[in-house]
Write a protein that holds these residues in place. Structure first.
Motif, PDB file in Angstrom:
ATOM      1  N   GLU A  54      -9.931   8.272  -4.272  1.00  0.00           N
ATOM      2  CA  GLU A  54      -8.895   8.276  -4.298  1.00  0.00           C
ATOM      3  C   GLU A  54      -7.925   7.094  -4.287  1.00  0.00           C
ATOM      4  OE1 GLU A  54      -6.632  11.526  -2.905  1.00  0.00           O
ATOM      5  OE2 GLU A  54      -8.510  11.877  -1.830  1.00  0.00           O
ATOM      6  N   LYS A  55      -6.875   6.602  -4.781  1.00  0.00           N
ATOM      7  CA  LYS A  55      -6.177   5.277  -4.490  1.00  0.00           C
ATOM      8  C   LYS A  55      -5.475   5.154  -3.417  1.00  0.00           C
ATOM      9  CE  LYS A  55      -4.943   4.847  -8.593  1.00  0.00           C
ATOM     10  NZ  LYS A  55      -3.897   3.886  -9.747  1.00  0.00           N
ATOM     11  N   THR A  56      -5.806   4.220  -2.633  1.00  0.00           N
ATOM     12  CA  THR A  56      -4.552   4.461  -1.001  1.00  0.00           C
ATOM     13  C   THR A  56      -4.187   3.014  -1.074  1.00  0.00           C
ATOM     14  OG1 THR A  56      -6.792   3.747  -0.171  1.00  0.00           O
ATOM     15  CG2 THR A  56      -6.175   5.938  -0.096  1.00  0.00           C
ATOM     16  N   SER A  57      -3.955   2.188  -2.098  1.00  0.00           N
ATOM     17  CA  SER A  57      -3.469   0.672  -2.573  1.00  0.00           C
ATOM     18  C   SER A  57      -1.469   1.382  -2.376  1.00  0.00           C
ATOM     19  CB  SER A  57      -3.630   0.307  -3.361  1.00  0.00           C
ATOM     20  OG  SER A  57      -3.248   0.914  -4.673  1.00  0.00           O
ATOM     21  N   PHE A  58      -0.598   0.944  -2.234  1.00  0.00           N
ATOM     22  CA  PHE A  58       1.023   0.758  -1.603  1.00  0.00           C
ATOM     23  C   PHE A  58       1.508  -0.672  -1.994  1.00  0.00           C
ATOM     24  CE2 PHE A  58      -0.916   4.300   1.388  1.00  0.00           C
ATOM     25  CZ  PHE A  58       0.184   5.749   1.198  1.00  0.00           C
ATOM     26  N   ASN A  59       1.924  -0.196  -3.474  1.00  0.00           N
ATOM     27  CA  ASN A  59       3.240  -1.252  -3.746  1.00  0.00           C
ATOM     28  C   ASN A  59       4.199  -1.012  -3.342  1.00  0.00           C
ATOM     29  OD1 ASN A  59       2.017  -1.720  -5.267  1.00  0.00           O
ATOM     30  ND2 ASN A  59       3.198  -0.569  -7.369  1.00  0.00           N
ATOM     31  N   GLU A  60       4.986  -2.167  -2.408  1.00  0.00           N
ATOM     32  CA  GLU A  60       6.241  -2.407  -1.970  1.00  0.00           C
ATOM     33  C   GLU A  60       7.679  -2.904  -2.336  1.00  0.00           C
ATOM     34  OE1 GLU A  60       5.930  -4.507   1.764  1.00  0.00           O
ATOM     35  OE2 GLU A  60       3.783  -4.173   2.418  1.00  0.00           O
ATOM     36  N   ILE A  61       8.527  -1.993  -2.404  1.00  0.00           N
ATOM     37  CA  ILE A  61       9.677  -1.711  -3.662  1.00  0.00           C
ATOM     38  C   ILE A  61      10.918  -2.285  -2.843  1.00  0.00           C
ATOM     39  CG2 ILE A  61       8.214  -1.315  -5.875  1.00  0.00           C
ATOM     40  CD1 ILE A  61       9.498   1.716  -5.464  1.00  0.00           C
ATOM     41  N   VAL A  62      11.841  -3.166  -3.169  1.00  0.00           N
ATOM     42  CA  VAL A  62      12.904  -2.834  -2.520  1.00  0.00           C
ATOM     43  C   VAL A  62      14.450  -2.057  -3.460  1.00  0.00           C
ATOM     44  CG1 VAL A  62      14.927  -4.114  -1.392  1.00  0.00           C
ATOM     45  CG2 VAL A  62      12.382  -4.468  -0.494  1.00  0.00           C
ATOM     46  N   THR A  63      15.445  -1.888  -2.748  1.00  0.00           N
ATOM     47  CA  THR A  63      16.724  -1.349  -3.814  1.00  0.00           C
ATOM     48  C   THR A  63      17.723  -1.389  -2.650  1.00  0.00           C
ATOM     49  OG1 THR A  63      16.138   1.371  -3.150  1.00  0.00           O
ATOM     50  CG2 THR A  63      15.206   0.410  -4.849  1.00  0.00           C
ATOM     51  N   ASN A  64      18.657  -1.159  -3.179  1.00  0.00           N
ATOM     52  CA  ASN A  64      19.904  -1.429  -2.558  1.00  0.00           C
ATOM     53  C   ASN A  64      19.755  -2.157  -1.304  1.00  0.00           C
ATOM     54  OD1 ASN A  64      20.430   1.214  -4.070  1.00  0.00           O
ATOM     55  ND2 ASN A  64      20.621   2.414  -2.658  1.00  0.00           N
ATOM     56  N   LYS A  65      19.692  -3.242  -2.519  1.00  0.00           N
ATOM     57  CA  LYS A  65      19.149  -5.361  -0.762  1.00  0.00           C
ATOM     58  C   LYS A  65      20.768  -5.003  -0.504  1.00  0.00           C
ATOM     59  CE  LYS A  65      17.400  -9.609  -0.487  1.00  0.00           C
ATOM     60  NZ  LYS A  65      16.775  -9.918  -1.635  1.00  0.00           N
ATOM     61  N   ASP A  66      21.661  -5.136  -1.315  1.00  0.00           N
ATOM     62  CA  ASP A  66      23.295  -5.381  -0.687  1.00  0.00           C
ATOM     63  C   ASP A  66      24.178  -4.568  -1.052  1.00  0.00           C
ATOM     64  OD1 ASP A  66      22.110  -8.177  -1.189  1.00  0.00           O
ATOM     65  OD2 ASP A  66      22.735  -8.288  -3.901  1.00  0.00           O
ATOM     66  N   LYS A  67      23.693  -3.015  -0.611  1.00  0.00           N
ATOM     67  CA  LYS A  67      24.327  -2.226  -0.138  1.00  0.00           C
ATOM     68  C   LYS A  67      24.429  -2.381   1.956  1.00  0.00           C
ATOM     69  CE  LYS A  67      24.705   1.611  -1.761  1.00  0.00           C
ATOM     70  NZ  LYS A  67      24.461   3.375  -2.410  1.00  0.00           N
ATOM     71  N   GLN A  68      25.685  -2.271   1.777  1.00  0.00           N
ATOM     72  CA  GLN A  68      26.043  -1.709   3.529  1.00  0.00           C
ATOM     73  C   GLN A  68      25.379  -0.566   3.492  1.00  0.00           C
ATOM     74  OE1 GLN A  68      26.571  -4.308   5.501  1.00  0.00           O
ATOM     75  NE2 GLN A  68      26.817  -5.620   3.979  1.00  0.00           N
ATOM     76  N   GLY A  69      24.681  -0.252   4.766  1.00  0.00           N
ATOM     77  CA  GLY A  69      24.723   1.302   5.421  1.00  0.00           C
ATOM     78  C   GLY A  69      23.182   1.165   6.278  1.00  0.00           C
ATOM     79  N   LYS A  70      22.715   2.287   6.529  1.00  0.00           N
ATOM     80  CA  LYS A  70      21.760   2.547   6.739  1.00  0.00           C
ATOM     81  C   LYS A  70      20.343   2.177   6.297  1.00  0.00           C
ATOM     82  CE  LYS A  70      23.159   6.772  10.012  1.00  0.00           C
ATOM     83  NZ  LYS A  70      25.054   6.421   9.556  1.00  0.00           N
TER      84      LYS A  70
END
Length: 283
Positions: free
Chosen positions: A120-136
């Protein structure tokens, strides 16, 4: 110089390099020069093997048939059965041939425990969204079932009544493997795929809930597991919603966020099978 000696030595050397490049290909190491060497030496090996068979045809006849009675020997039948079993097993991807065939590639690409005889694959990609949004800040871990090859995922927030707040993850593209491919994992690894633009109609649950159909991730949903760093304008109590689609099956995962009770939430679906783990942590 003896012709037989040249043929035998050529076959031996070609076999040595074929074995080396074959092992490299088996473990998923496929630079162009390895593939070229393997293919060209395969042709050389085949050519000299034909001459070898021709030169040793009388001996092969002795191995195959009884001299006096002309009956086929048991040794020939055993060899024929062994070859037939391997041809059928590999051709129809029967176990354990399919598992053995892809074990090297799966091992090289990274894996942990096995499931059903496959790593089984256990590798993970790291991605980012809503980088410029204000919030939690929300950090999500998405681990899919090993059988899920090209998923499409949409993630959003909603208030406690189910009303849409904002998008967390919406891909701009999707990856498709031809339905005629018997082994979609191998087709994906070989790059035999088609990339298409994402359309809201692909995710009917998200489409019916959202008030914002704009995508916020420029690529397709990762085919590996992934970490997602994102932000939301939701308050201290809301729902995290995730729709997952793969191979004609769609599942809806939900998690109720209440920061007064904790900041780690697991997203779950009724009888969910596409996602192994979906955990969100709010910062």
């Amino acid at each position: 110089m003896k012709k037989k000696n040249i043929i035998s030595l050529s076959i031996a050397l070609a076999f040595l390099f074929l074995a080396t490049t074959g092992l490299l290909l088996y473990f998923g190491l496929k630079p162009e020069f390895v593939t070229s060497i393997h293919v060209l030496l395969g042709l050389v090996f085949t050519s000299f093997a034909i001459f070898h068979i021709k030169n040793n045809w009388p001996s092969l006849k002795v191995y195959s048939k009884e001299r006096k009675e002309g009956k086929i020997k048991k040794e020939f039948l055993v060899a024929a059965v062994v070859v037939a079993v391997f041809l059928l097993g590999a051709g129809f991807s029967l176990p354990p041939f399919a598992q053995i065939q892809h074990f090297g590639e799966d091992l090289t690409r990274g894996g942990g425990g096995r499931k059903g005889g496959r790593v089984e694959k256990t590798s993970f990609n790291e991605i980012v969204t809503n980088k410029d949004k204000q919030g939690k800040v929300i950090q999500l871990i998405i681990q899919k079932n090993a059988e899920v090859i090209t998923p499409v995922i949409a993630i959003w927030t909603a208030d406690t009544a189910g009303n849409f707040i904002d998008n967390i993850f919406v891909p701009a593209k999707t990856i498709e493997v031809s339905s005629g491919e018997a082994d979609k994992r191998h087709a994906l690894f070989e790059g035999e795929i088609e990339t298409k633009n994402f359309t809201p109609a692909m995710m009917q649950g998200w489409q019916s809930a959202t008030k914002d159909t704009a995508t916020n991730y420029a690529e397709a949903t990762p085919t590996d597991n992934f970490f997602l760093d994102t932000k939301t304008k939701a308050g201290d109590k809301f729902q995290l919603m995730m729709e997952v689609k793969d191979n004609g099956k769609t599942e809806l995962y939900k998690g109720m966020v209440d920061l007064a009770k904790g900041n780690v939430i697991a997203l779950k679906a009724a009888n969910g099978s596409l996602i192994v783990r979906a955990i969100a942590e709010l910062q």
